[in-house]
Write a protein that holds these residues in place. Sequence first.
Motif, PDB file in Angstrom:
ATOM      1  N   GLN A  56      49.291  43.538  28.916  1.00  0.00           N
ATOM      2  CA  GLN A  56      49.604  42.133  28.595  1.00  0.00           C
ATOM      3  C   GLN A  56      48.318  41.447  28.181  1.00  0.00           C
ATOM      4  O   GLN A  56      47.294  41.553  28.854  1.00  0.00           O
ATOM      5  CB  GLN A  56      50.205  41.449  29.823  1.00  0.00           C
ATOM      6  N   ASP A  57      48.354  40.701  27.054  1.00  0.00           N
ATOM      7  CA  ASP A  57      47.126  40.087  26.568  1.00  0.00           C
ATOM      8  C   ASP A  57      47.236  38.586  26.358  1.00  0.00           C
ATOM      9  O   ASP A  57      46.359  37.956  25.780  1.00  0.00           O
ATOM     10  CB  ASP A  57      46.681  40.756  25.267  1.00  0.00           C
ATOM     11  N   THR A  58      48.318  37.953  26.833  1.00  0.00           N
ATOM     12  CA  THR A  58      48.455  36.497  26.734  1.00  0.00           C
ATOM     13  C   THR A  58      49.219  35.995  27.953  1.00  0.00           C
ATOM     14  O   THR A  58      49.823  36.784  28.708  1.00  0.00           O
ATOM     15  CB  THR A  58      49.174  36.114  25.435  1.00  0.00           C
ATOM     16  N   ASP A  59      49.157  34.628  28.160  1.00  0.00           N
ATOM     17  CA  ASP A  59      49.800  34.000  29.316  1.00  0.00           C
ATOM     18  C   ASP A  59      49.312  34.638  30.616  1.00  0.00           C
ATOM     19  O   ASP A  59      50.082  34.969  31.507  1.00  0.00           O
ATOM     20  CB  ASP A  59      51.330  34.113  29.207  1.00  0.00           C
ATOM     21  N   LEU A  60      47.989  34.764  30.679  1.00  0.00           N
ATOM     22  CA  LEU A  60      47.375  35.392  31.842  1.00  0.00           C
ATOM     23  C   LEU A  60      46.901  34.306  32.792  1.00  0.00           C
ATOM     24  O   LEU A  60      46.181  33.374  32.390  1.00  0.00           O
ATOM     25  CB  LEU A  60      46.197  36.269  31.422  1.00  0.00           C
ATOM     26  N   ALA A  61      47.268  34.408  34.045  1.00  0.00           N
ATOM     27  CA  ALA A  61      46.924  33.395  35.035  1.00  0.00           C
ATOM     28  C   ALA A  61      45.523  33.635  35.574  1.00  0.00           C
ATOM     29  O   ALA A  61      44.981  34.742  35.490  1.00  0.00           O
ATOM     30  CB  ALA A  61      47.933  33.433  36.171  1.00  0.00           C
ATOM     31  N   PRO A  62      44.894  32.590  36.140  1.00  0.00           N
ATOM     32  CA  PRO A  62      43.598  32.789  36.791  1.00  0.00           C
ATOM     33  C   PRO A  62      43.704  33.881  37.864  1.00  0.00           C
ATOM     34  O   PRO A  62      44.703  33.985  38.578  1.00  0.00           O
ATOM     35  CB  PRO A  62      43.284  31.426  37.391  1.00  0.00           C
ATOM     36  N   GLY A  63      42.650  34.686  37.938  1.00  0.00           N
ATOM     37  CA  GLY A  63      42.647  35.808  38.875  1.00  0.00           C
ATOM     38  C   GLY A  63      43.159  37.102  38.253  1.00  0.00           C
ATOM     39  O   GLY A  63      43.121  38.156  38.904  1.00  0.00           O
ATOM     40  N   PHE A  64      43.637  37.009  37.022  1.00  0.00           N
ATOM     41  CA  PHE A  64      44.134  38.217  36.363  1.00  0.00           C
ATOM     42  C   PHE A  64      42.961  39.175  36.092  1.00  0.00           C
ATOM     43  O   PHE A  64      41.844  38.756  35.763  1.00  0.00           O
ATOM     44  CB  PHE A  64      44.830  37.863  35.050  1.00  0.00           C
ATOM     45  N   GLU A  65      43.234  40.472  36.199  1.00  0.00           N
ATOM     46  CA  GLU A  65      42.208  41.499  35.957  1.00  0.00           C
ATOM     47  C   GLU A  65      42.623  42.342  34.763  1.00  0.00           C
ATOM     48  O   GLU A  65      43.698  42.942  34.756  1.00  0.00           O
ATOM     49  CB  GLU A  65      42.029  42.388  37.184  1.00  0.00           C
ATOM     50  N   ILE A  66      41.779  42.315  33.748  1.00  0.00           N
ATOM     51  CA  ILE A  66      42.029  43.167  32.575  1.00  0.00           C
ATOM     52  C   ILE A  66      41.632  44.597  32.942  1.00  0.00           C
ATOM     53  O   ILE A  66      40.501  44.854  33.367  1.00  0.00           O
ATOM     54  CB  ILE A  66      41.239  42.672  31.359  1.00  0.00           C
ATOM     55  N   GLU A  67      42.556  45.551  32.756  1.00  0.00           N
ATOM     56  CA  GLU A  67      42.316  46.945  33.138  1.00  0.00           C
ATOM     57  C   GLU A  67      42.638  47.897  31.990  1.00  0.00           C
ATOM     58  O   GLU A  67      43.208  48.965  32.168  1.00  0.00           O
ATOM     59  CB  GLU A  67      43.153  47.315  34.363  1.00  0.00           C
ATOM     60  N   ASP A  68      42.253  47.514  30.797  1.00  0.00           N
ATOM     61  CA  ASP A  68      42.537  48.345  29.632  1.00  0.00           C
ATOM     62  C   ASP A  68      41.704  49.642  29.683  1.00  0.00           C
ATOM     63  O   ASP A  68      40.537  49.649  30.099  1.00  0.00           O
ATOM     64  CB  ASP A  68      42.200  47.604  28.342  1.00  0.00           C
TER      65      ASP A  68
END
Length: 452
Positions: A56-68
């Motif tokens: 998921q790359d949009t509508d990300l809430a604070p605290g989200f962790e990018i794990e690509d």
Amino acid sequence: IWVEPTVVVTVAPDQDTICDGDNVSLQLTSISRPTRQVRFRYDVLAPGTVTVTTGQDTDLAPGFEIEDQIDNPTDSAQLVRFVITPYTRNSGDDGEKCTGVNDTAYVWVEPTPRVVGVPQVDTLCNEETTNITFTSPTRPTRWMEFNIEAIADDPSSVSGYSDVFNYRTDSVLAQRLTNDSDLKQRIRYILTPYNINAAGSQNCEGIRDTVTIWLEPTAKVTGVPQEDTLCNEGTTNITFTSPTAPTRWMEFNITAIADHPGSISGYSDETGNRTDSILTQTQTNTSDTATRVSYVLTPYNINSQGNQDCMGIRDTVTIWVEPTARITGIPQVDTLCNFETTNITFSSPTVPTRWMEFNIQAIPDHPTSVSGYGDLTGYRPDSVLAQTLTNLSDTAQRIRYILTPYNINAGGSQDCQGVRDTVTIWLEPTARVTGVPQVDTICDLDDAIVTF
């Protein structure tokens, strides 16, 4: 009227280095407090050779962790940028209303480290030293190291090898290896490469490589028998054994060395022999003394080009070539009165490896007319032949003493029959005379007439 703040985003870490195939770990936070909770979207800027598997790359809430997950198929470190943009949302839906200030995370993706040992396979002579160099196409952000694990198939037969750590590609692996067995031995050097992280530690284990070293045994060969004695004009019969089992096969060369080259012929050097060979050389000793020929066997293992290599332990086969045994009776011819005794002495120039003996065969022309003669065996040159002979006839009789010499072998038996000699003895008859008449009477002044 609510006036939204210009929303900002913080990405942690904003710079990172990961291994090939790993997942990033980028935490998104914001200090902004708009009327509705801030949201984030991000874009990935990557070189065309790099693959980023996004979620998921949009509508990300604070605290989200990018794990690509990021895959770097190249041999160099690649920079991937994650551009994160914060925004506020509409009051009635989640659509983007006010775009904030973006932030960028810089992620270096290391290549998979690779190292290659050169040569990949090598064969060494016993007690030789490895000379393994290394190459690598890998260009990480810092540098690359590799560890070496040394594994022998038969650890009890090989020494000199060991593990090595924190090597770099400008190193040379030089280990002096010893093979205590008679068989070829394999040592495998397993190279495990790593990239070095910011703390200076090994990270990102790469693709292993293996260098195989074959260590030859010390070549050995033994001639059978180790020592032999030949009669003059005899032929060698030397076979060979060897416990050596190298990677290919073993050969040996033969160097023939005579103590007195001018006294012997028939020997020669040979090359490229194998253990199924038989050394057959006919030797001629032209002297009266035993002569030694030494056959020096020098073994070699054969390398991949088919050439002799790795000279081993020499062995020597000693051949003694006896002289032709000779004996002479003194005097050669003699004449005896009836009932006299022979007085024949002997001489010989022969100097064999042990000693010389001769047998005597007595042969009269007329055996019924002579007595006192006899055959003899095991005589030596310091003997005297004394036989009292009787001539039973009124005619001179001939007795021939035939002398047959031999050299004595290791078993103490007569061997190597030599050149015969003959001593001739003439035995006179007892002289007799008869007057005729035996008795007679004559007148005074007559002449006596006696015939014989």
